[in-house]
Design a protein around this motif. Structure first.
Motif, PDB file in Angstrom:
ATOM      1  N   GLY A  32     -58.013  21.743 -26.896  1.00 41.09           N
ATOM      2  CA  GLY A  32     -57.880  22.880 -27.813  1.00 41.09           C
ATOM      3  C   GLY A  32     -59.223  23.543 -28.040  1.00 41.09           C
ATOM      4  N   GLU A  33     -59.318  24.225 -29.182  1.00 41.87           N
ATOM      5  CA  GLU A  33     -60.501  25.069 -29.438  1.00 41.87           C
ATOM      6  C   GLU A  33     -61.587  24.305 -30.195  1.00 41.87           C
ATOM      7  N   ALA A  34     -61.307  24.000 -31.434  1.00 45.19           N
ATOM      8  CA  ALA A  34     -62.309  23.341 -32.285  1.00 45.19           C
ATOM      9  C   ALA A  34     -61.587  22.772 -33.495  1.00 45.19           C
ATOM     10  N   PRO A  35     -62.169  21.768 -34.139  1.00 44.44           N
ATOM     11  CA  PRO A  35     -61.530  21.239 -35.345  1.00 44.44           C
ATOM     12  C   PRO A  35     -61.507  22.291 -36.450  1.00 44.44           C
ATOM     13  N   GLU A  61     -58.899  18.684 -39.584  1.00 43.36           N
ATOM     14  CA  GLU A  61     -59.421  17.779 -38.536  1.00 43.36           C
ATOM     15  C   GLU A  61     -60.796  17.254 -38.943  1.00 43.36           C
ATOM     16  N   PRO A  64     -58.333  15.324 -33.895  1.00 43.78           N
ATOM     17  CA  PRO A  64     -57.939  16.684 -33.533  1.00 43.78           C
ATOM     18  C   PRO A  64     -56.457  16.939 -33.762  1.00 43.78           C
ATOM     19  N   PHE A  65     -56.136  18.181 -33.987  1.00 39.65           N
ATOM     20  CA  PHE A  65     -54.745  18.628 -34.092  1.00 39.65           C
ATOM     21  C   PHE A  65     -53.917  17.824 -35.092  1.00 39.65           C
ATOM     22  N   ASP A  98     -53.378  19.527 -38.157  1.00 43.99           N
ATOM     23  CA  ASP A  98     -52.923  20.606 -39.046  1.00 43.99           C
ATOM     24  C   ASP A  98     -51.519  21.063 -38.604  1.00 43.99           C
ATOM     25  N   ASN A 141     -60.964  18.766 -28.110  1.00 43.91           N
ATOM     26  CA  ASN A 141     -61.286  20.181 -28.251  1.00 43.91           C
ATOM     27  C   ASN A 141     -62.527  20.529 -27.440  1.00 43.91           C
ATOM     28  N   HIS A 175     -52.018  28.670 -27.288  1.00 45.02           N
ATOM     29  CA  HIS A 175     -52.403  27.705 -28.321  1.00 45.02           C
ATOM     30  C   HIS A 175     -51.245  27.564 -29.311  1.00 45.02           C
TER      31      HIS A 175
END
Ligand code: URA
Length: 256
Positions: free
Chosen positions: A93-96, A100, A106-107, A109, A133, A214
């Motif tokens: 993914g992108e970023a926390p 997170e 991560p992930f 949310d 991420n 995403h």
């Protein structure tokens, strides 16, 4: 780095052509011969992590990372990654975000819950894949009302070694790049056109890479068309990794 960027761009272009059914390209033989020259050595990265022999060692180094002073100051913790360290499928993914950063995972949310549901639809648990991420620290948002921002190019460059080394250890069969930041970070592209790229195979250092939307985008634009597109991408990933696909799974979106 320029050589690898060029190589990635060439591979991606050719894969795009193949996806459109084109089987031949005209190439100047003199230009083609350049590809057969020996690879130049990878530039020494001055901020490469110290040698380490295992993921736990790499994790320990990453958790103590101080490369981005502003993120060190704002983060609660480094969010390294979770799951099976020998997984066939790696999700990037992108970023926390805030959740997170608080949990160190991560992930977790709302987008993460959707990712967990997507995995379940594939008959997979979070523990069976690896999830991480591009950026391992939450992007800070000083003096900003919105508490979310995308990682900057400098932050992604500073953090990229951790992900490259994670991938070296995991050696997944397939990488799923979630959203344009993940695609751009992995394939070294600015402004990756995710809508155009999703659904077609790309390559990260020889590993097949599937770009898809995403989960946060899906939550924001929850149309049947988008959900179906992501499911088709995941079916392609299941096929590529040899996961069994039931008629029910194949037919999820057929009646809509
Ligand atoms: N949570 C993550 O860990 N990464 C994202 O890209 C979004 C939410």
């Amino acid at each position: 780095m320029a050589y690898h960027q060029l190589l990635n761009a060439t591979v991606n272009y050719l894969e795009g052509e193949r996806a459109h059914g084109r089987r031949h390209v005209n190439v100047d033989p003199a230009k083609l011969s350049v590809l057969f020259r020996p690879l130049p050595p990878m530039p020494v990265n001055p901020i490469a992590p110290a040698e380490c022999q295992s993921m736990p060692e790499l994790r320990a180094q990453a958790l103590a990372c101080t490369r981005c002073e502003h993120l060190v100051a704002s983060r609660k913790q480094v969010v390294f990654g979770v799951g099976n360290e020998a997984a066939d499928i790696l999700f990037v993914g992108e970023a926390p975000g805030a959740d997170e950063d608080a949990r160190g995972e991560p992930f977790v949310d709302a987008a993460g819950e959707l990712l967990t549901r997507m995995l379940k639809a594939m008959d997979l648990a979070r523990e069976e894949v690896y999830i991480t991420n591009i950026l391992k620290c939450r992007p800070d948002t000083p003096n900003q009302r919105n508490d979310h921002r995308a990682p900057t190019a400098d932050e992604m460059t500073a953090c990229s070694d951790w992900l490259h080394r994670q991938i070296d250890f995991i050696q997944p069969k397939v990488i799923v790049a979630l959203g344009k930041v993940a695609v751009g970070g992995l394939l070294e592209m600015e402004n990756a056109p995710i809508t155009k790229m999703r659904g077609t195979w790309h390559t990260y250092r020889g590993i097949p890479l599937m770009p898809t939307f995403h989960p946060a985008y899906l939550l924001h634009k929850e149309t049947m068309q988008n959900k179906r597109a992501v499911w088709e991408d995941l079916l392609a990933v299941m096929e590529k990794t040899g996961l069994p696909i039931s008629d029910k799974q194949r037919g999820y979106f057929l009646k809509h």
